[in-house]
Scaffold this motif. Structure first.
Motif, PDB file in Angstrom:
ATOM      1  N   ALA A 102       0.701  -1.324   0.029  1.00 56.98           N
ATOM      2  CA  ALA A 102      -0.120  -0.004   0.052  1.00 56.98           C
ATOM      3  C   ALA A 102       0.890   1.085   0.159  1.00 56.98           C
ATOM      4  N   LYS A 103       0.601   2.206  -0.691  1.00 54.60           N
ATOM      5  CA  LYS A 103       1.229   3.596  -0.856  1.00 54.60           C
ATOM      6  C   LYS A 103       0.407   4.640  -0.748  1.00 54.60           C
ATOM      7  N   VAL A 104       0.387   5.621   0.268  1.00 61.68           N
ATOM      8  CA  VAL A 104      -0.152   6.782   0.178  1.00 61.68           C
ATOM      9  C   VAL A 104      -0.011   7.769  -0.823  1.00 61.68           C
ATOM     10  N   VAL A 105      -1.128   7.799  -1.645  1.00 60.01           N
ATOM     11  CA  VAL A 105      -1.168   8.495  -2.837  1.00 60.01           C
ATOM     12  C   VAL A 105      -1.715  10.133  -2.761  1.00 60.01           C
ATOM     13  N   HIS A 106      -2.650  10.199  -1.620  1.00 59.74           N
ATOM     14  CA  HIS A 106      -3.287  11.279  -1.375  1.00 59.74           C
ATOM     15  C   HIS A 106      -3.689  11.492   0.086  1.00 59.74           C
TER      16      HIS A 106
END
Length: 138
Positions: A102-106
């Motif tokens: 998981a990657k924080v994109v916003h």
């Protein structure tokens, strides 16, 4: 002493990972919990008759993995999933190890919503699903 805002511990670009072994026992337990007794998940002979090497996992076990990642890996513990979408690309086989990246994109400070880009890979490093999850930091 004032408690720090957990939202400050999350920034765009943060990455998180959680893994799960898809054991036959897990799939059997999920069937009992969910009430989904589809023979694709529970009957090896049936799954093979449909062209699979063996039984396959319920798709929502990946959703369960999202919940675990959000609740256990994000630095903020007061969190609540407000939406998630999973795009399934390949069936998940029993006895496979699934890694969720998981990657924080916003990140919205106004709404306190964190948007995570999701990628699920199996033991052979093949993408089996992808998606988006939005999490409210309480």
């Amino acid at each position: 002493m004032e408690e720090s805002d957990p939202l400050n511990e999350i920034v765009e670009g943060n990455k998180f990972k959680r893994s799960l072994k898809i054991s036959p026992e897990l799939v059997d337990s999920f069937a009992k919990l969910s009430g989904d007794y589809n023979p694709m998940h529970l009957n090896e002979k049936y799954a093979k008759s449909k062209g699979f090497p063996s039984r396959i996992s319920h798709g929502n076990i990946l959703g369960m993995l999202i919940s675990t990642l959000v609740g256990e890996e994000l630095p903020a513990k007061g969190v609540m999933i407000v939406s998630e979408k999973i795009n399934f690309k390949k069936p998940v086989q029993l006895d496979d190890e699934i890694d969720l990246f998981a990657k924080v994109v916003h990140l919205s400070e106004a709404t306190r919503i964190v948007k995570l880009q999701l990628e699920f890979k199996n033991s052979q490093d093949i993408k089996v699903a992808s998606g988006i999850c939005q999490v409210k930091i309480l």
